[in-house]
Motif scaffolding. Structure first.
Motif, PDB file in Angstrom:
ATOM      1  N   VAL A 225      -4.043   8.862  15.310  1.00 60.40           N
ATOM      2  CA  VAL A 225      -3.730   8.239  14.024  1.00 60.40           C
ATOM      3  C   VAL A 225      -4.302   9.094  12.902  1.00 60.40           C
ATOM      4  CG1 VAL A 225      -3.914   6.137  12.628  1.00 60.40           C
ATOM      5  CG2 VAL A 225      -3.891   5.966  15.141  1.00 60.40           C
ATOM      6  N   LEU A 226      -3.503   9.312  11.863  1.00 60.79           N
ATOM      7  CA  LEU A 226      -3.954   9.964  10.642  1.00 60.79           C
ATOM      8  C   LEU A 226      -3.937   8.938   9.525  1.00 60.79           C
ATOM      9  CD1 LEU A 226      -4.610  12.524   8.866  1.00 60.79           C
ATOM     10  CD2 LEU A 226      -2.138  12.667   8.480  1.00 60.79           C
ATOM     11  N   LEU A 227      -5.041   8.812   8.805  1.00 57.27           N
ATOM     12  CA  LEU A 227      -5.098   7.981   7.609  1.00 57.27           C
ATOM     13  C   LEU A 227      -5.410   8.894   6.435  1.00 57.27           C
ATOM     14  CD1 LEU A 227      -6.666   6.246  10.109  1.00 57.27           C
ATOM     15  CD2 LEU A 227      -6.297   4.461   8.406  1.00 57.27           C
ATOM     16  N   LEU A 228      -4.498   8.947   5.468  1.00 61.18           N
ATOM     17  CA  LEU A 228      -4.641   9.848   4.329  1.00 61.18           C
ATOM     18  C   LEU A 228      -4.871   9.045   3.062  1.00 61.18           C
ATOM     19  CD1 LEU A 228      -2.696  13.071   3.640  1.00 61.18           C
ATOM     20  CD2 LEU A 228      -3.057  11.435   1.785  1.00 61.18           C
ATOM     21  N   ALA A 229      -5.987   9.335   2.389  1.00 64.89           N
ATOM     22  CA  ALA A 229      -6.332   8.691   1.124  1.00 64.89           C
ATOM     23  C   ALA A 229      -6.163   9.686  -0.009  1.00 64.89           C
ATOM     24  CB  ALA A 229      -7.767   8.185   1.163  1.00 64.89           C
ATOM     25  N   GLY A 230      -5.849   9.167  -1.190  1.00 70.46           N
ATOM     26  CA  GLY A 230      -5.877   9.983  -2.399  1.00 70.46           C
ATOM     27  C   GLY A 230      -7.236   9.851  -3.058  1.00 70.46           C
ATOM     28  N   GLU A 231      -7.797  10.946  -3.473  1.00 70.85           N
ATOM     29  CA  GLU A 231      -9.158  10.948  -4.016  1.00 70.85           C
ATOM     30  C   GLU A 231      -9.323   9.983  -5.187  1.00 70.85           C
ATOM     31  OE1 GLU A 231     -12.398  14.248  -5.630  1.00 70.85           O
ATOM     32  OE2 GLU A 231     -10.248  14.610  -5.907  1.00 70.85           O
ATOM     33  N   VAL A 232      -8.286   9.842  -6.034  1.00 66.67           N
ATOM     34  CA  VAL A 232      -8.414   9.008  -7.225  1.00 66.67           C
ATOM     35  C   VAL A 232      -7.555   7.746  -7.134  1.00 66.67           C
ATOM     36  CG1 VAL A 232      -9.029  10.971  -8.670  1.00 66.67           C
ATOM     37  CG2 VAL A 232      -6.614  10.321  -8.456  1.00 66.67           C
ATOM     38  N   ASP A 233      -7.149   7.365  -5.947  1.00 63.28           N
ATOM     39  CA  ASP A 233      -6.267   6.215  -5.757  1.00 63.28           C
ATOM     40  C   ASP A 233      -7.051   4.910  -5.813  1.00 63.28           C
ATOM     41  OD1 ASP A 233      -4.214   4.494  -5.104  1.00 63.28           O
ATOM     42  OD2 ASP A 233      -4.214   5.015  -2.969  1.00 63.28           O
ATOM     43  N   LEU A 234      -6.756   4.067  -6.784  1.00 59.26           N
ATOM     44  CA  LEU A 234      -7.408   2.758  -6.884  1.00 59.26           C
ATOM     45  C   LEU A 234      -6.873   1.766  -5.877  1.00 59.26           C
ATOM     46  CD1 LEU A 234      -7.731   1.872 -10.681  1.00 59.26           C
ATOM     47  CD2 LEU A 234      -9.188   3.267  -9.247  1.00 59.26           C
ATOM     48  N   ASN A 235      -5.616   1.920  -5.506  1.00 55.36           N
ATOM     49  CA  ASN A 235      -4.989   0.952  -4.608  1.00 55.36           C
ATOM     50  C   ASN A 235      -5.579   1.032  -3.207  1.00 55.36           C
ATOM     51  OD1 ASN A 235      -2.517  -0.973  -4.465  1.00 55.36           O
ATOM     52  ND2 ASN A 235      -2.387   0.273  -2.605  1.00 55.36           N
ATOM     53  N   SER A 236      -5.804   2.230  -2.721  1.00 55.46           N
ATOM     54  CA  SER A 236      -6.321   2.454  -1.359  1.00 55.46           C
ATOM     55  C   SER A 236      -7.490   3.435  -1.440  1.00 55.46           C
ATOM     56  CB  SER A 236      -5.219   3.017  -0.458  1.00 55.46           C
ATOM     57  OG  SER A 236      -4.036   2.257  -0.551  1.00 55.46           O
ATOM     58  N   PRO A 237      -8.627   3.007  -1.972  1.00 50.97           N
ATOM     59  CA  PRO A 237      -9.746   3.937  -2.179  1.00 50.97           C
ATOM     60  C   PRO A 237     -10.241   4.547  -0.869  1.00 50.97           C
ATOM     61  CG  PRO A 237     -10.105   1.888  -3.381  1.00 50.97           C
ATOM     62  CD  PRO A 237      -8.940   1.668  -2.465  1.00 50.97           C
ATOM     63  N   ALA A 238     -10.742   5.754  -0.974  1.00 49.20           N
ATOM     64  CA  ALA A 238     -11.175   6.497   0.210  1.00 49.20           C
ATOM     65  C   ALA A 238     -12.180   5.729   1.080  1.00 49.20           C
ATOM     66  CB  ALA A 238     -11.745   7.849  -0.208  1.00 49.20           C
ATOM     67  N   PRO A 239     -13.165   4.994   0.530  1.00 46.43           N
ATOM     68  CA  PRO A 239     -14.094   4.268   1.406  1.00 46.43           C
ATOM     69  C   PRO A 239     -13.401   3.234   2.296  1.00 46.43           C
ATOM     70  CG  PRO A 239     -15.011   4.463  -0.791  1.00 46.43           C
ATOM     71  CD  PRO A 239     -13.589   4.916  -0.891  1.00 46.43           C
ATOM     72  N   MET A 240     -12.409   2.545   1.747  1.00 39.77           N
ATOM     73  CA  MET A 240     -11.673   1.580   2.559  1.00 39.77           C
ATOM     74  C   MET A 240     -10.859   2.281   3.634  1.00 39.77           C
ATOM     75  SD  MET A 240      -8.406   0.293   3.171  1.00 39.77           S
ATOM     76  CE  MET A 240      -7.373   0.420   1.720  1.00 39.77           C
ATOM     77  N   VAL A 241     -10.240   3.399   3.283  1.00 40.77           N
ATOM     78  CA  VAL A 241      -9.425   4.133   4.255  1.00 40.77           C
ATOM     79  C   VAL A 241     -10.293   4.639   5.402  1.00 40.77           C
ATOM     80  CG1 VAL A 241      -7.906   6.127   4.585  1.00 40.77           C
ATOM     81  CG2 VAL A 241      -7.687   4.712   2.526  1.00 40.77           C
ATOM     82  N   ALA A 242     -11.498   5.092   5.102  1.00 40.19           N
ATOM     83  CA  ALA A 242     -12.418   5.537   6.150  1.00 40.19           C
ATOM     84  C   ALA A 242     -12.804   4.372   7.058  1.00 40.19           C
ATOM     85  CB  ALA A 242     -13.657   6.163   5.524  1.00 40.19           C
ATOM     86  N   GLU A 243     -13.032   3.203   6.471  1.00 41.61           N
ATOM     87  CA  GLU A 243     -13.348   2.022   7.278  1.00 41.61           C
ATOM     88  C   GLU A 243     -12.169   1.650   8.172  1.00 41.61           C
ATOM     89  OE1 GLU A 243     -14.919  -2.605   6.678  1.00 41.61           O
ATOM     90  OE2 GLU A 243     -14.392  -1.382   4.930  1.00 41.61           O
ATOM     91  N   PHE A 244     -10.980   1.749   7.634  1.00 45.57           N
ATOM     92  CA  PHE A 244      -9.762   1.474   8.393  1.00 45.57           C
ATOM     93  C   PHE A 244      -9.679   2.413   9.597  1.00 45.57           C
ATOM     94  CE2 PHE A 244      -4.982   0.430   7.383  1.00 45.57           C
ATOM     95  CZ  PHE A 244      -4.816  -0.064   8.670  1.00 45.57           C
ATOM     96  N   ALA A 245      -9.972   3.679   9.395  1.00 43.73           N
ATOM     97  CA  ALA A 245      -9.909   4.653  10.486  1.00 43.73           C
ATOM     98  C   ALA A 245     -10.832   4.276  11.632  1.00 43.73           C
ATOM     99  CB  ALA A 245     -10.267   6.049   9.960  1.00 43.73           C
ATOM    100  N   GLY A 246     -11.941   3.618  11.322  1.00 43.48           N
ATOM    101  CA  GLY A 246     -12.890   3.228  12.352  1.00 43.48           C
ATOM    102  C   GLY A 246     -12.376   2.170  13.299  1.00 43.48           C
ATOM    103  N   LEU A 247     -11.229   1.586  13.002  1.00 40.92           N
ATOM    104  CA  LEU A 247     -10.666   0.552  13.877  1.00 40.92           C
ATOM    105  C   LEU A 247      -9.878   1.138  15.046  1.00 40.92           C
ATOM    106  CD1 LEU A 247      -9.334  -1.985  11.209  1.00 40.92           C
ATOM    107  CD2 LEU A 247     -11.586  -1.914  12.300  1.00 40.92           C
ATOM    108  N   PHE A 248      -9.613   2.457  14.999  1.00 34.59           N
ATOM    109  CA  PHE A 248      -8.799   3.096  16.027  1.00 34.59           C
ATOM    110  C   PHE A 248      -9.673   3.931  16.964  1.00 34.59           C
ATOM    111  CE2 PHE A 248      -6.049   2.557  12.329  1.00 34.59           C
ATOM    112  CZ  PHE A 248      -4.900   2.012  12.883  1.00 34.59           C
ATOM    113  N   ALA A 249      -9.174   4.133  18.175  1.00 38.27           N
ATOM    114  CA  ALA A 249      -9.913   4.959  19.135  1.00 38.27           C
ATOM    115  C   ALA A 249      -9.826   6.436  18.792  1.00 38.27           C
ATOM    116  CB  ALA A 249      -9.372   4.713  20.549  1.00 38.27           C
ATOM    117  N   LYS A 250      -8.677   6.876  18.280  1.00 32.45           N
ATOM    118  CA  LYS A 250      -8.460   8.292  17.984  1.00 32.45           C
ATOM    119  C   LYS A 250      -7.851   8.429  16.597  1.00 32.45           C
ATOM    120  CE  LYS A 250      -5.911   9.352  21.587  1.00 32.45           C
ATOM    121  NZ  LYS A 250      -5.156  10.169  22.583  1.00 32.45           N
TER     122      LYS A 250
END
Length: 280
Positions: A225-250
């Protein structure tokens, strides 16, 4: 225009770009916005053949007889019908923004059908993750040198404190783009006409999501799985995207510098290099 029949008989359309490689099925956000706003994802079509689905009631797809079928979990059946129509045993799946919700629900329900899963500036409603208002405000402050910042930040303050008007939601639009230029303005203006507002109101209706069950299923997903965040994106901020990535095995979480919610517009070359390499 290529089309197929959903399980309930609704005619659904899709758009194909590029001739190289096996298809990547792409699910637009909005929610329930026509896929036209994705364009060719910054030129990703030069690396892979893109199949962009118009969800029911959007773009060139027909309206269903039952409006309840706009609910996110029920859209999963449409994605599975598209896979079967394309004759694919397995597929690479890409979702953007709200379109990542049906993408992850599909992966949870049909894990063996997914080869790779790319989640671009994702929404995480389906897995029960939220974004603290302070995270949005902190991300926004990185744009304080912009000429539109004061008006947009005041609107953001109103939104995050529950005092928002329709004008406030419009005023924060520049925060969704890495550059608020003519291209961004035109993209934003076109998007408003591409969204089915009545359908969007049903997308997250009661019963659409079971975050605990979805998280449990995704923990066992074998696909990368690839999760791509935009550095200045308010809708999907990078900290949330990183947390989301932690839900997957790979999973790999990547932040695209200077990008907003539509990273293929802000830096097409970087976007295509990142997503194209993941899909190879």
């Amino acid at each position: 225009m290529p089309a197929f029949a959903a399980p309930d008989g609704t005619r659904l359309a899709y758009h194909v770009f590029g001739n190289e490689g096996p298809p990547v099925v792409c699910l637009p956000g909005g929610p329930l916005q026509a896929s036209a706003y994705l364009g060719e994802l910054g030129g990703l079509s030069a690396r892979r053949r893109l199949v962009l689905l118009d969800f029911r009631g959007t773009g060139d797809s027909a309206l269903p007889e039952d409006p309840a079928t706009f609910r996110c979990d029920r859209l999963v059946d449409d994605v599975e019908a598209l896979r079967a129509h394309l004759g694919l045993e397995t597929m690479d799946l890409l979702g953007h923004s709200a379109g990542t919700n049906p993408a992850v629900l599909y992966a949870a329900r049909h894990p063996r059908r997914v080869d790779r899963l790319a989640l671009i500036t994702p929404s995480a409603v389906a897995v029960g993750l939220g974004v603290a208002p302070q995270v949005r405000r902190d991300t926004a402050r990185s744009r304080e040198a912009e000429p539109w910042f004061a008006t947009a930040f005041a609107a953001l303050q109103a939104i995050t404190t529950g005092r928002a008007t329709a004008a406030d939601w419009e005023a924060i639009s520049p925060f969704l783009y890495g550059r608020w230029d003519d291209t961004a303005r035109a993209h934003h203006a076109a998007g408003a006409a591409q969204r089915n507002q009545e359908a969007a109101a049903v997308f997250g209706a009661e019963g659409a999501f079971d975050p605990a069950a979805t998280r449990a299923a995704l923990a066992g997903l074998a696909a990368p799985v690839l999760l791509l965040a935009g550095e200045v994106d308010l809708n999907s901020p990078a900290p949330m995207v990183a947390e989301f990535a932690g839900l997957f095995a790979k999973a790999e979480s990547v932040v695209q510098p200077g990008a907003g919610h539509f990273p293929w517009l802000d830096d097409p070359e970087r976007f295509v290099a990142t997503v194209g390499a993941f899909l190879e």
